[in-house]
Design a protein around this motif. Structure first.
Motif, PDB file in Angstrom:
ATOM      1  N   ASP A 189      -8.481  13.325  -3.085  1.00  0.00           N
ATOM      2  CA  ASP A 189      -9.765  12.664  -3.345  1.00  0.00           C
ATOM      3  C   ASP A 189      -9.616  11.555  -4.377  1.00  0.00           C
ATOM      4  O   ASP A 189     -10.453  10.639  -4.447  1.00  0.00           O
ATOM      5  CB  ASP A 189     -10.789  13.704  -3.811  1.00  0.00           C
ATOM      6  CG  ASP A 189     -12.219  13.249  -3.578  1.00  0.00           C
ATOM      7  OD1 ASP A 189     -12.448  12.523  -2.585  1.00  0.00           O
ATOM      8  OD2 ASP A 189     -13.103  13.593  -4.387  1.00  0.00           O
ATOM      9  N   ASP A 190      -8.537  11.637  -5.188  1.00  0.00           N
ATOM     10  CA  ASP A 190      -8.313  10.592  -6.180  1.00  0.00           C
ATOM     11  C   ASP A 190      -7.591   9.376  -5.603  1.00  0.00           C
ATOM     12  O   ASP A 190      -7.367   8.388  -6.304  1.00  0.00           O
ATOM     13  CB  ASP A 190      -7.517  11.151  -7.370  1.00  0.00           C
ATOM     14  CG  ASP A 190      -6.165  11.718  -6.962  1.00  0.00           C
ATOM     15  OD1 ASP A 190      -5.775  11.568  -5.779  1.00  0.00           O
ATOM     16  OD2 ASP A 190      -5.493  12.344  -7.813  1.00  0.00           O
ATOM     17  N   GLY A 191      -7.201   9.439  -4.319  1.00  0.00           N
ATOM     18  CA  GLY A 191      -6.561   8.303  -3.660  1.00  0.00           C
ATOM     19  C   GLY A 191      -5.083   8.142  -3.959  1.00  0.00           C
ATOM     20  O   GLY A 191      -4.459   7.192  -3.477  1.00  0.00           O
ATOM     21  N   ARG A 192      -4.496   9.039  -4.714  1.00  0.00           N
ATOM     22  CA  ARG A 192      -3.075   8.927  -5.061  1.00  0.00           C
ATOM     23  C   ARG A 192      -2.196   9.425  -3.922  1.00  0.00           C
ATOM     24  O   ARG A 192      -2.552  10.357  -3.197  1.00  0.00           O
ATOM     25  CB  ARG A 192      -2.765   9.726  -6.319  1.00  0.00           C
ATOM     26  CG  ARG A 192      -3.312   9.119  -7.613  1.00  0.00           C
ATOM     27  CD  ARG A 192      -3.027  10.041  -8.782  1.00  0.00           C
ATOM     28  NE  ARG A 192      -1.621  10.444  -8.803  1.00  0.00           N
ATOM     29  CZ  ARG A 192      -1.188  11.580  -9.350  1.00  0.00           C
ATOM     30  NH1 ARG A 192      -2.052  12.437  -9.891  1.00  0.00           N
ATOM     31  NH2 ARG A 192       0.092  11.870  -9.335  1.00  0.00           N
ATOM     32  N   GLU A 193      -1.044   8.789  -3.765  1.00  0.00           N
ATOM     33  CA  GLU A 193      -0.077   9.207  -2.753  1.00  0.00           C
ATOM     34  C   GLU A 193       0.761  10.363  -3.295  1.00  0.00           C
ATOM     35  O   GLU A 193       1.139  10.367  -4.469  1.00  0.00           O
ATOM     36  CB  GLU A 193       0.830   8.038  -2.368  1.00  0.00           C
ATOM     37  CG  GLU A 193       0.070   6.855  -1.792  1.00  0.00           C
ATOM     38  CD  GLU A 193       0.967   5.653  -1.571  1.00  0.00           C
ATOM     39  OE1 GLU A 193       2.176   5.755  -1.894  1.00  0.00           O
ATOM     40  OE2 GLU A 193       0.468   4.610  -1.109  1.00  0.00           O
ATOM     41  N   ARG A 194       1.051  11.308  -2.435  1.00  0.00           N
ATOM     42  CA  ARG A 194       1.836  12.483  -2.832  1.00  0.00           C
ATOM     43  C   ARG A 194       2.978  12.677  -1.832  1.00  0.00           C
ATOM     44  O   ARG A 194       2.906  13.489  -0.919  1.00  0.00           O
ATOM     45  CB  ARG A 194       0.931  13.701  -2.921  1.00  0.00           C
ATOM     46  CG  ARG A 194       0.005  13.616  -4.133  1.00  0.00           C
ATOM     47  CD  ARG A 194      -1.055  14.673  -4.162  1.00  0.00           C
ATOM     48  NE  ARG A 194      -1.709  14.688  -5.462  1.00  0.00           N
ATOM     49  CZ  ARG A 194      -2.714  13.875  -5.802  1.00  0.00           C
ATOM     50  NH1 ARG A 194      -3.163  12.961  -4.946  1.00  0.00           N
ATOM     51  NH2 ARG A 194      -3.258  13.950  -7.009  1.00  0.00           N
ATOM     52  N   ASP A 195       4.017  11.869  -2.058  1.00  0.00           N
ATOM     53  CA  ASP A 195       5.137  11.845  -1.122  1.00  0.00           C
ATOM     54  C   ASP A 195       5.937  13.135  -1.139  1.00  0.00           C
ATOM     55  O   ASP A 195       6.464  13.556  -0.099  1.00  0.00           O
ATOM     56  CB  ASP A 195       6.063  10.666  -1.446  1.00  0.00           C
ATOM     57  CG  ASP A 195       5.415   9.318  -1.127  1.00  0.00           C
ATOM     58  OD1 ASP A 195       4.562   9.291  -0.224  1.00  0.00           O
ATOM     59  OD2 ASP A 195       5.755   8.319  -1.779  1.00  0.00           O
ATOM     60  N   VAL A 196       6.069  13.757  -2.306  1.00  0.00           N
ATOM     61  CA  VAL A 196       6.880  14.979  -2.393  1.00  0.00           C
ATOM     62  C   VAL A 196       6.292  16.069  -1.508  1.00  0.00           C
ATOM     63  O   VAL A 196       6.991  16.681  -0.683  1.00  0.00           O
ATOM     64  CB  VAL A 196       6.983  15.459  -3.851  1.00  0.00           C
ATOM     65  CG1 VAL A 196       7.680  16.825  -3.900  1.00  0.00           C
ATOM     66  CG2 VAL A 196       7.754  14.449  -4.697  1.00  0.00           C
ATOM     67  N   ALA A 197       5.000  16.322  -1.660  1.00  0.00           N
ATOM     68  CA  ALA A 197       4.353  17.358  -0.852  1.00  0.00           C
ATOM     69  C   ALA A 197       4.379  16.989   0.629  1.00  0.00           C
ATOM     70  O   ALA A 197       4.592  17.850   1.491  1.00  0.00           O
ATOM     71  CB  ALA A 197       2.915  17.559  -1.330  1.00  0.00           C
ATOM     72  N   ALA A 198       4.174  15.704   0.941  1.00  0.00           N
ATOM     73  CA  ALA A 198       4.200  15.261   2.340  1.00  0.00           C
ATOM     74  C   ALA A 198       5.569  15.487   2.958  1.00  0.00           C
ATOM     75  O   ALA A 198       5.684  15.980   4.095  1.00  0.00           O
ATOM     76  CB  ALA A 198       3.812  13.790   2.425  1.00  0.00           C
ATOM     77  N   ASP A 199       6.639  15.140   2.214  1.00  0.00           N
ATOM     78  CA  ASP A 199       7.993  15.324   2.738  1.00  0.00           C
ATOM     79  C   ASP A 199       8.300  16.795   2.979  1.00  0.00           C
ATOM     80  O   ASP A 199       8.894  17.166   4.001  1.00  0.00           O
ATOM     81  CB  ASP A 199       9.021  14.739   1.765  1.00  0.00           C
ATOM     82  CG  ASP A 199       8.987  13.207   1.739  1.00  0.00           C
ATOM     83  OD1 ASP A 199       8.442  12.616   2.697  1.00  0.00           O
ATOM     84  OD2 ASP A 199       9.492  12.620   0.761  1.00  0.00           O
ATOM     85  N   LEU A 200       7.901  17.650   2.045  1.00  0.00           N
ATOM     86  CA  LEU A 200       8.145  19.084   2.208  1.00  0.00           C
ATOM     87  C   LEU A 200       7.416  19.641   3.431  1.00  0.00           C
ATOM     88  O   LEU A 200       7.968  20.435   4.203  1.00  0.00           O
ATOM     89  CB  LEU A 200       7.700  19.835   0.947  1.00  0.00           C
ATOM     90  CG  LEU A 200       8.550  19.618  -0.299  1.00  0.00           C
ATOM     91  CD1 LEU A 200       7.846  20.195  -1.517  1.00  0.00           C
ATOM     92  CD2 LEU A 200       9.929  20.257  -0.130  1.00  0.00           C
TER      93      LEU A 200
END
Length: 364
Positions: free
Chosen positions: A273-284
């Motif tokens: 909801d804060d609009g930040r990208e979360r590549d680590v969680a996405a990759d996992l």
């Protein structure tokens, strides 16, 4: 005045209908064969063997008992037969004692529907039983309780055909499992997109897809349970018991994995909801999807199970929230933590026990 937004609705093409129709026909081919053989045999036994002039009930009970439903378990067929035989028996009693007429029909329907609803929770089953009783009341017969014998012949043929001409339970279970895994990967991939883009819209779409997975899980459960029940009585399906048992073990694990995917999806919706990208969680999450894809391949080739287990173990061994996102918020670390039970469930789908699967996670 600004023009009202318009929505484009796709118009189904004529080409789509033949494809869907042929798919339905192929999927029902064995069931249709069952119905034709059972109804014809029941009619022939009653008419040519026993001399019944018009054994309509023998054929209709057979067709109603077998049907074209996915769940062809012998106990379900037997349950249906019992309900309809009772309906025919009630109707024969009413006709024998009071003849035919509107109030006799009303009485027969009331009792038959009541019995059917007691025997089975399926509304269609009650209607089928009532139709059998209507035929007995409305269509005259010179011999009392002759239709009851026809109903018993039809029910016996339905059960016999269930064992001798089984409905390819392994193929049905495999098709249901394949659809579940494909939709699981699609839902998890959409959640991963939301995490990678910091998009609440994509994450919410992934959550919607994850919620829709329960229907796929239920379909697989019905086909596996039905197949296992048929394999226990059919001499032609005994070799499929091992595969059906393996499918059931995988289904139980995937049922839990689907539930935990919904947990991951809900946390992702709130987190991005804060609009930040979360590549680590996405990759996992995408690595877990790759492992799930190998689990899906093992449905038809059990030799893929070790490869799936190796891939999933490599992901599970890294699921330490503090080590992965040391500077992340509590929400970021909680999301990584939510991936741990999902990895455990997928490892169980490869044949590991719950304790073995959890042992492959780092301690937190």
């Amino acid at each position: 005045m600004a023009p009202e937004p318009t929505t484009t609705v796709p118009v189904p093409t004529a080409r789509k209908y033949p494809r869907e129709g042929w798919a339905r026909l192929r999927g029902s081919a064995v069931a249709i064969l069952q119905l034709v053989v059972a109804a014809s045999a029941a009619f022939s036994i009653a008419h040519y063997g026993l001399g019944h002039p018009a054994p309509l009930i023998a054929a209709t009970v057979t067709i109603s008992s077998l049907g074209l439903v996915r769940d062809a378990r012998p106990w379900r067929v037997l349950e249906t037969v019992i309900g309809m035989v009772l309906g025919v028996f009630v109707a024969e009693l009413v006709v024998f004692a009071a003849g035919s007429g509107w109030w006799q029909l009303a009485l027969t329907l009331a009792v038959s529907l009541s019995i059917a609803r007691f025997v089975s929770p399926q509304a269609g089953f009650a209607i089928a039983a009532a139709i059998q009783s209507i035929i007995v009341v409305v269509v005259p017969s010179q011999t009392p309780f002759l239709r009851l014998l026809d109903a018993l012949i039809g029910g016996a043929m339905a059960l016999l055909v269930t064992a001798l001409i089984p409905r390819s339970p392994l193929r049905t279970a495999l098709a249901d499992a394949t659809r579940l895994f494909a939709d699981f990967e699609n839902a998890a991939g959409t959640v991963a997109q939301g995490l990678r883009r910091g998009s609440r819209v994509r994450a919410e779409r992934g959550l919607e897809k994850a919620r829709d997975l329960q229907g796929r899980v239920d379909d697989w459960r019905v086909s596996v349970e039905s197949g296992a029940a048929i394999a226990r009585i059919s001499p032609f399906l005994r070799r499929q018991r091992f595969e059906l048992e393996r499918f059931e073990r995988m289904r139980q694990a995937m049922d839990l994995a689907v539930r935990n995917l919904r947990v991951v999806a809900r946390r992702s919706v709130y987190l991005v909801d804060d609009g930040r990208e979360r590549d680590v969680a996405a990759d996992l999450l995408l690595e877990l999807v790759r492992g799930a894809d190998l689990v899906a391949s093992s449905l038809t080739d059990i030799s893929d199970e070790p490869a799936a287990r190796e891939v999933l173990t490599a992901v599970a061994a890294r699921l330490d929230p503090v080590a992965l996102v040391p500077d992340g918020s509590l929400g970021d670390q909680t999301l990584i933590t939510a991936l741990r039970p999902l990895a455990t469930d997928l490892l169980c789908a490869t044949g590991l026990g719950p304790d073995e699967a959890r042992a492959r996670l780092p301690r937190v």
